[in-house]
Design a protein around this motif. Structure first.
Motif, PDB file in Angstrom:
ATOM      1  N   THR A 112       1.203  -1.178   0.274  1.00 35.66           N
ATOM      2  CA  THR A 112       0.104  -0.125   0.280  1.00 35.66           C
ATOM      3  C   THR A 112       0.632   1.259   0.427  1.00 35.66           C
ATOM      4  O   THR A 112       0.239   2.671  -0.134  1.00 35.66           O
ATOM      5  N   TYR A 113       2.241   0.917   0.645  1.00 33.70           N
ATOM      6  CA  TYR A 113       2.979   2.514   0.512  1.00 33.70           C
ATOM      7  C   TYR A 113       2.879   3.218  -0.515  1.00 33.70           C
ATOM      8  O   TYR A 113       2.757   4.679  -0.802  1.00 33.70           O
ATOM      9  N   PRO A 114       2.850   2.785  -2.024  1.00 32.25           N
ATOM     10  CA  PRO A 114       2.807   3.552  -3.496  1.00 32.25           C
ATOM     11  C   PRO A 114       1.360   4.854  -3.575  1.00 32.25           C
ATOM     12  O   PRO A 114       1.835   5.125  -3.711  1.00 32.25           O
ATOM     13  N   HIS A 115       0.282   4.104  -2.790  1.00 32.60           N
ATOM     14  CA  HIS A 115      -0.674   4.566  -2.525  1.00 32.60           C
ATOM     15  C   HIS A 115      -0.225   6.577  -1.724  1.00 32.60           C
ATOM     16  O   HIS A 115      -0.704   7.472  -2.029  1.00 32.60           O
ATOM     17  N   ILE A 116       0.925   6.092  -0.984  1.00 38.86           N
ATOM     18  CA  ILE A 116       0.919   6.693   0.693  1.00 38.86           C
ATOM     19  C   ILE A 116       1.479   8.236  -0.075  1.00 38.86           C
ATOM     20  O   ILE A 116       1.288   9.274  -0.098  1.00 38.86           O
ATOM     21  N   LEU A 117       3.201   7.719  -1.087  1.00 38.27           N
ATOM     22  CA  LEU A 117       3.653   8.535  -2.097  1.00 38.27           C
ATOM     23  C   LEU A 117       2.330   9.615  -2.747  1.00 38.27           C
ATOM     24  O   LEU A 117       3.184  10.773  -3.532  1.00 38.27           O
ATOM     25  N   GLY A 118       1.788   8.831  -3.315  1.00 30.72           N
ATOM     26  CA  GLY A 118       0.310   9.343  -4.126  1.00 30.72           C
ATOM     27  C   GLY A 118      -0.430  10.185  -3.746  1.00 30.72           C
ATOM     28  O   GLY A 118      -1.197  11.192  -4.423  1.00 30.72           O
ATOM     29  N   PHE A 119      -0.866  10.841  -2.573  1.00 27.75           N
ATOM     30  CA  PHE A 119      -1.764  11.188  -1.199  1.00 27.75           C
ATOM     31  C   PHE A 119      -1.551  12.146  -2.049  1.00 27.75           C
ATOM     32  O   PHE A 119      -2.740  12.866  -2.130  1.00 27.75           O
ATOM     33  N   PRO A 120      -0.221  12.803  -2.188  1.00 23.96           N
ATOM     34  CA  PRO A 120      -0.242  14.421  -1.975  1.00 23.96           C
ATOM     35  C   PRO A 120      -0.825  15.213  -2.967  1.00 23.96           C
ATOM     36  O   PRO A 120      -1.827  15.461  -3.680  1.00 23.96           O
ATOM     37  N   LEU A 121      -0.967  14.239  -3.799  1.00 22.91           N
ATOM     38  CA  LEU A 121      -0.476  14.726  -5.631  1.00 22.91           C
ATOM     39  C   LEU A 121      -2.388  13.863  -5.645  1.00 22.91           C
ATOM     40  O   LEU A 121      -3.155  15.495  -6.586  1.00 22.91           O
ATOM     41  N   ALA A 122      -3.099  13.397  -5.562  1.00 22.73           N
ATOM     42  CA  ALA A 122      -4.042  12.698  -5.096  1.00 22.73           C
ATOM     43  C   ALA A 122      -5.605  13.927  -4.389  1.00 22.73           C
ATOM     44  O   ALA A 122      -6.308  14.682  -4.935  1.00 22.73           O
ATOM     45  N   MET A 123      -4.579  14.341  -3.676  1.00 25.78           N
ATOM     46  CA  MET A 123      -5.136  15.932  -2.401  1.00 25.78           C
ATOM     47  C   MET A 123      -5.122  16.406  -3.709  1.00 25.78           C
ATOM     48  O   MET A 123      -5.729  17.652  -3.632  1.00 25.78           O
ATOM     49  N   GLY A 124      -4.281  17.499  -3.990  1.00 26.34           N
ATOM     50  CA  GLY A 124      -4.004  18.309  -5.248  1.00 26.34           C
ATOM     51  C   GLY A 124      -4.966  18.231  -5.997  1.00 26.34           C
ATOM     52  O   GLY A 124      -5.771  18.937  -6.436  1.00 26.34           O
ATOM     53  N   ILE A 125      -6.361  17.754  -7.155  1.00 24.21           N
ATOM     54  CA  ILE A 125      -6.757  17.023  -7.558  1.00 24.21           C
ATOM     55  C   ILE A 125      -7.873  17.059  -6.862  1.00 24.21           C
ATOM     56  O   ILE A 125      -8.587  18.097  -7.752  1.00 24.21           O
ATOM     57  N   MET A 126      -8.171  16.410  -6.000  1.00 23.79           N
ATOM     58  CA  MET A 126      -9.300  16.248  -5.355  1.00 23.79           C
ATOM     59  C   MET A 126     -10.089  17.861  -4.509  1.00 23.79           C
ATOM     60  O   MET A 126     -11.020  17.685  -3.948  1.00 23.79           O
ATOM     61  N   SER A 127      -8.910  18.747  -4.121  1.00 25.76           N
ATOM     62  CA  SER A 127      -8.928  19.899  -3.804  1.00 25.76           C
ATOM     63  C   SER A 127      -8.952  21.467  -4.655  1.00 25.76           C
ATOM     64  O   SER A 127      -9.470  22.409  -4.206  1.00 25.76           O
TER      65      SER A 127
END
Length: 281
Positions: free
Chosen positions: A61-76
């Motif tokens: 699951t760790y690559p999901h954590i690496l990508g989480f800031p990018l996902a938050m950037g999209i969804m915000s």
């Protein structure tokens, strides 16, 4: 880095009007040369129950954590049509081509793929990819996030992810875990996911929960860590999970598994998460 995105998403949420036919920006965001920080990886692995040996593979699951800031950037952003506040993680599917090394440099890419009608609102599909230095995709996750709202009769159908009816036979219990009241705060500190529903009873009640709830990604990671102890897979891995009900904190949960199936449930039998290891490739 995540605090401004969370604040922006929270402030924009009341002005969002989610619907499945809303325009969606699918432009990817990328993070080149991402490499786990050893101390952060140790904290995450300990919290989620993964093996923390120096030669251990990167947690699935760790690559999901690496990508989480990018996902938050999209969804915000104003362009994302679903409100960040109240957004519910409903499912995740991960395909990993080979074990990843903790010292490996990865390029992370995240994009919103589509919107779909759901019987309770509108779901967004967000895809995260990790690429090796030679450009090959070695890890992919596909997550769905639900914005709950009133729907018309034509949208009042089973959820767009299309899962088959679940077998009601309980899986054999393998472990029982006591979850402390600060688990959400500890996971938030490790990952940056500081959604108020996970932090304190007071902030969770403001958003409709009786008390703080565990992060869905923690429950998923903890189940996979337990499964890896029993079925360590050196080759490709493909797994899918659906988040069925919140896990209240503090609380007790039971991990159960048999064959390719696993689940997390309460001692009374209420199911919080169901998962399946799918054929690789």
């Amino acid at each position: 880095m995540l605090a401004p995105q969370l604040l922006r998403g929270a402030l924009l949420s009341p002005f969002k009007r989610p619907r499945p036919d809303a325009p969606l920006d699918t432009t990817p965001r990328t993070r080149p040369a991402a490499r786990p920080d050893p101390r952060h990886l140790t904290t995450y692995a300990d919290l989620c129950g993964y093996d923390n040996a120096p030669d251990a593979a990167l947690p699935l699951t760790y690559p999901h954590i690496l990508g989480f800031p990018l996902a938050m950037g999209i969804m915000s952003t104003p362009a994302f049509p679903l409100p960040l506040l109240g957004l519910v993680h409903t499912s995740i599917e991960i395909a990993q081509e080979r074990p990843l090394r903790p010292t490996e440099e990865l390029e992370i890419g995240v994009h919103a793929a589509k919107l779909s009608p759901h019987r309770r609102g509108t779901e967004a599909t967000v895809v995260t990819e990790a690429r090796a230095t030679d450009g090959t995709t070695v890890w992919t996750s596909t997550s769905t996030y639900l914005a709950r709202h009133k729907t018309s009769s034509r949208n009042n159908t089973p959820q767009a992810t299309g899962s088959a009816p679940a077998d009601t036979t309980p899986l054999p219990a393998r472990a029982e875990w006591q979850l402390p009241p600060d688990l959400g705060r500890r996971y938030a500190a490790a990952t940056g996911d500081r959604n108020p529903i996970h932090l304190y009873a007071l902030t969770a009640r403001a958003l409709g929960f009786p008390r703080a709830i565990a992060h869905g990604m923690w429950t998923f990671a903890r189940c996979l860590a337990e499964r890896r102890r029993e079925h360590d897979t050196p080759g490709p891995v493909h797994v899918r999970a659906e988040f069925k009900a919140p896990v209240l904190l503090p609380g007790t949960v039971v991990y159960a598994a048999e064959g390719p199936a696993f689940e997390l449930r309460s001692p009374t039998g209420a199911v919080h998460l169901t998962g399946t290891v799918l054929p690789a490739g």
